[in-house]
Design an enzyme around this catalytic site. Structure first.
Site, PDB file in Angstrom:
ATOM      1  N   VAL A 100      -6.004 -32.388   9.482  1.00 38.08           N
ATOM      2  CA  VAL A 100      -5.004 -32.526   8.416  1.00 38.08           C
ATOM      3  C   VAL A 100      -5.677 -32.814   7.078  1.00 38.08           C
ATOM      4  O   VAL A 100      -5.010 -33.103   6.090  1.00 38.08           O
ATOM      5  CB  VAL A 100      -3.990 -33.651   8.757  1.00 38.08           C
ATOM      6  CG1 VAL A 100      -3.208 -33.312  10.025  1.00 38.08           C
ATOM      7  CG2 VAL A 100      -4.680 -35.008   8.907  1.00 38.08           C
ATOM      8  N   ASP A 101      -7.023 -32.748   7.061  1.00 38.34           N
ATOM      9  CA  ASP A 101      -7.765 -33.229   5.883  1.00 38.34           C
ATOM     10  C   ASP A 101      -7.875 -32.210   4.746  1.00 38.34           C
ATOM     11  O   ASP A 101      -8.304 -32.560   3.632  1.00 38.34           O
ATOM     12  CB  ASP A 101      -9.160 -33.740   6.285  1.00 38.34           C
ATOM     13  CG  ASP A 101     -10.021 -32.690   6.971  1.00 38.34           C
ATOM     14  OD1 ASP A 101      -9.844 -31.484   6.713  1.00 38.34           O
ATOM     15  OD2 ASP A 101     -10.900 -33.090   7.772  1.00 38.34           O
ATOM     16  N   HIS A 116      -1.634 -28.937  12.680  1.00 36.49           N
ATOM     17  CA  HIS A 116      -1.095 -30.308  12.706  1.00 36.49           C
ATOM     18  C   HIS A 116      -0.692 -30.803  11.323  1.00 36.49           C
ATOM     19  O   HIS A 116      -0.550 -32.009  11.115  1.00 36.49           O
ATOM     20  CB  HIS A 116      -2.126 -31.261  13.350  1.00 36.49           C
ATOM     21  CG  HIS A 116      -2.332 -30.994  14.809  1.00 36.49           C
ATOM     22  ND1 HIS A 116      -3.419 -31.468  15.528  1.00 36.49           N
ATOM     23  CD2 HIS A 116      -1.575 -30.284  15.699  1.00 36.49           C
ATOM     24  CE1 HIS A 116      -3.313 -31.066  16.789  1.00 36.49           C
ATOM     25  NE2 HIS A 116      -2.228 -30.345  16.909  1.00 36.49           N
ATOM     26  N   CYS A 124      10.560 -34.644   3.381  1.00 36.48           N
ATOM     27  CA  CYS A 124      11.757 -35.482   3.306  1.00 36.48           C
ATOM     28  C   CYS A 124      12.355 -35.617   4.708  1.00 36.48           C
ATOM     29  O   CYS A 124      12.540 -34.615   5.404  1.00 36.48           O
ATOM     30  CB  CYS A 124      12.774 -34.856   2.355  1.00 36.48           C
ATOM     31  SG  CYS A 124      14.348 -35.756   2.349  1.00 36.48           S
ATOM     32  N   CYS A 144      12.269 -39.706  -1.306  1.00 42.91           N
ATOM     33  CA  CYS A 144      12.594 -38.413  -1.916  1.00 42.91           C
ATOM     34  C   CYS A 144      13.608 -38.668  -3.036  1.00 42.91           C
ATOM     35  O   CYS A 144      14.278 -39.707  -3.069  1.00 42.91           O
ATOM     36  CB  CYS A 144      13.206 -37.538  -0.825  1.00 42.91           C
ATOM     37  SG  CYS A 144      13.772 -35.931  -1.363  1.00 42.91           S
ATOM     38  N   ALA A 224     -21.921 -29.561  13.810  1.00 42.17           N
ATOM     39  CA  ALA A 224     -21.353 -28.428  13.083  1.00 42.17           C
ATOM     40  C   ALA A 224     -22.203 -28.050  11.868  1.00 42.17           C
ATOM     41  O   ALA A 224     -22.474 -26.865  11.638  1.00 42.17           O
ATOM     42  CB  ALA A 224     -19.928 -28.769  12.641  1.00 42.17           C
TER      43      ALA A 224
HETATM   44  P1  OAD Z   1     -11.458 -35.621  18.795  1.00 38.69           P
HETATM   45  O1  OAD Z   1     -11.799 -36.899  18.129  1.00 38.69           O
HETATM   46  O2  OAD Z   1     -10.654 -35.674  20.048  1.00 38.69           O
HETATM   47  O3  OAD Z   1     -12.791 -34.840  19.136  1.00 38.69           O
HETATM   48  C1  OAD Z   1     -13.798 -34.677  18.183  1.00 38.69           C
HETATM   49  C2  OAD Z   1     -14.898 -33.848  18.787  1.00 38.69           C
HETATM   50  O4  OAD Z   1     -15.858 -33.634  17.785  1.00 38.69           O
HETATM   51  C3  OAD Z   1     -15.610 -34.504  19.990  1.00 38.69           C
HETATM   52  O5  OAD Z   1     -15.684 -33.572  21.044  1.00 38.69           O
HETATM   53  C4  OAD Z   1     -17.003 -34.801  19.435  1.00 38.69           C
HETATM   54  O6  OAD Z   1     -18.026 -34.680  20.419  1.00 38.69           O
HETATM   55  C5  OAD Z   1     -17.147 -33.754  18.366  1.00 38.69           C
HETATM   56  N1  OAD Z   1     -18.072 -34.086  17.263  1.00 38.69           N
HETATM   57  C6  OAD Z   1     -18.402 -35.299  16.776  1.00 38.69           C
HETATM   58  N2  OAD Z   1     -19.259 -35.171  15.739  1.00 38.69           N
HETATM   59  C7  OAD Z   1     -19.467 -33.835  15.569  1.00 38.69           C
HETATM   60  C8  OAD Z   1     -20.239 -33.060  14.663  1.00 38.69           C
HETATM   61  N3  OAD Z   1     -20.983 -33.623  13.710  1.00 38.69           N
HETATM   62  N4  OAD Z   1     -20.210 -31.701  14.796  1.00 38.69           N
HETATM   63  C9  OAD Z   1     -19.456 -31.122  15.757  1.00 38.69           C
HETATM   64  N5  OAD Z   1     -18.715 -31.803  16.647  1.00 38.69           N
HETATM   65  C10 OAD Z   1     -18.705 -33.147  16.561  1.00 38.69           C
HETATM   66  O7  OAD Z   1     -10.767 -34.684  17.682  1.00 38.69           O
HETATM   67  P2  OAD Z   1      -9.849 -33.396  17.895  1.00 38.69           P
HETATM   68  O8  OAD Z   1     -10.308 -32.583  19.041  1.00 38.69           O
HETATM   69  O9  OAD Z   1      -9.737 -32.752  16.573  1.00 38.69           O
HETATM   70  O10 OAD Z   1      -3.837 -34.783  16.602  1.00 38.69           O
HETATM   71  O11 OAD Z   1      -8.473 -34.070  18.255  1.00 38.69           O
HETATM   72  C11 OAD Z   1      -7.361 -33.261  18.458  1.00 38.69           C
HETATM   73  C12 OAD Z   1      -6.125 -33.955  17.943  1.00 38.69           C
HETATM   74  O12 OAD Z   1      -6.023 -35.271  18.488  1.00 38.69           O
HETATM   75  C13 OAD Z   1      -6.125 -34.211  16.439  1.00 38.69           C
HETATM   76  O13 OAD Z   1      -5.712 -33.087  15.694  1.00 38.69           O
HETATM   77  C14 OAD Z   1      -5.139 -35.322  16.318  1.00 38.69           C
HETATM   78  C15 OAD Z   1      -5.618 -36.193  17.443  1.00 38.69           C
HETATM   79  O14 OAD Z   1      -4.693 -37.082  17.956  1.00 38.69           O
HETATM   80  C16 OAD Z   1      -2.785 -35.145  15.892  1.00 38.69           C
HETATM   81  O15 OAD Z   1      -2.874 -35.942  14.992  1.00 38.69           O
HETATM   82  C17 OAD Z   1      -1.517 -34.488  16.309  1.00 38.69           C
END
Ligand code: OAD
Length: 239
Positions: A100-101, A116, A124, A144, A224
């Site tokens: 969301v960033d 997301h 609103c 709002c 990354a």
């Molecule tokens: P997570 O925090 O679950 O996973 C982050 C992943 O990034 C992990 O697998 C890490 O190993 C990896 N990681 C850490 N540092 C890294 C780097 N420098 N380069 C590459 N990979 C790295 O985050 P998401 O998978 O994005 O949802 O989480 C999914 C959703 O869960 C989010 O969108 C959010 C959260 O609850 C909502 O808010 C609806």
């Protein structure tokens, strides 16, 4: 596990035309934004049930707003890293992000699906209309013009993803020759289920193999900012 060099060579011979980058919090980790589930992650220090559900917002909107304000400030102070910038060089690729960033957009990617939502937008709670979040909040919780409370325009646990975002991501995944799966733990559905739709090659880039790794054609255990730029170069060289 594969090396960056081996996957770059495979990409050069694949010559992918349709490329999708599927990203999670890990792509922004090297910009200094905490992930959710890795060491120091947000869900290790905060309870999602208290901050990221419609019930939490109904119970204590000020607490939820304060937490989002704190995150917005962190993100405002951050810059896109080498991975975001490299992906932005792929003019015709689609970025499907769970983040969301807004950093892919700030890096210059034009085609971005935000599954997301975006933390810099508000919605609103009565009318459902969305707009840019005010730079500074003058009241808490913000309201709002119609008088109803505003909420962050993000998806919370238990909520549906926007239909148009899912439809666009689904089609792109089905048509992709190459999907880069970058920095996601792959445990949050329905987003994580999109990767399995790809009939082409899939490459995971993550220092720790994720729940999606076993289904990927290649896995690169690197960050990354290290692995994405040479892979993007390989895609561009293959054209
Ligand atoms: P997570 O925090 O679950 O996973 C982050 C992943 O990034 C992990 O697998 C890490 O190993 C990896 N990681 C850490 N540092 C890294 C780097 N420098 N380069 C590459 N990979 C790295 O985050 P998401 O998978 O994005 O949802 O989480 C999914 C959703 O869960 C989010 O969108 C959010 C959260 O609850 C909502 O808010 C609806």
């Amino acid at each position: 596990m594969s090396s960056i060099e081996d996957v770059a060579a495979a990409i050069r011979s694949l010559r992918p035309r349709k490329v999708v980058a599927f990203t999670g919090a890990g792509v922004s980790a090297e910009s200094g934004i905490p992930t959710f589930r890795s060491a120091g992650g947000l869900w290790r220090n905060f309870r999602a049930e208290d901050l990221a559900t419609p019930e939490a917002f109904a119970r204590d909107p000020e607490l939820v707003w304060e937490w989002y304000e704190w995150r917005r400030q962190l993100i405002r102070d951050a810059e896109p890293n080498a991975a975001h910038l490299a992906l932005a060089k792929l003019d015709d690729a689609l970025v499907v992000t769970q983040n969301v960033d807004g950093l892919h957009l700030r890096a210059g990617s034009h085609e971005v699906v935000e599954l997301h939502g975006n933390i810099f937008r508000v919605r609103c709670t009565r009318e459902g209309t969305t707009s840019d979040a005010p730079g500074e909040l003058t009241e808490m919780p913000p309201r709002c013009a119609c008088g109803a409370m505003l909420r962050p325009d993000v998806i919370w646990f238990g909520e549906l993803l926007p239909d148009d975002a899912v439809a666009r991501a689904t089609q792109a995944m089905r048509e992709a020759d190459l999907v880069l799966v970058i920095g996601t733990s792959g445990v949050v559905y329905p987003a994580a289920g999109l990767v399995a739709l790809c009939r082409g090659a899939t490459v995971e880039i993550n220092p720790q193999a994720s729940a999606l790794a076993s289904g990927c054609t290649y896995t690169i255990e690197e960050t990354a900012a290290v692995a994405v730029p040479p892979l993007v170069d390989a895609i561009l060289e293959s054209r």
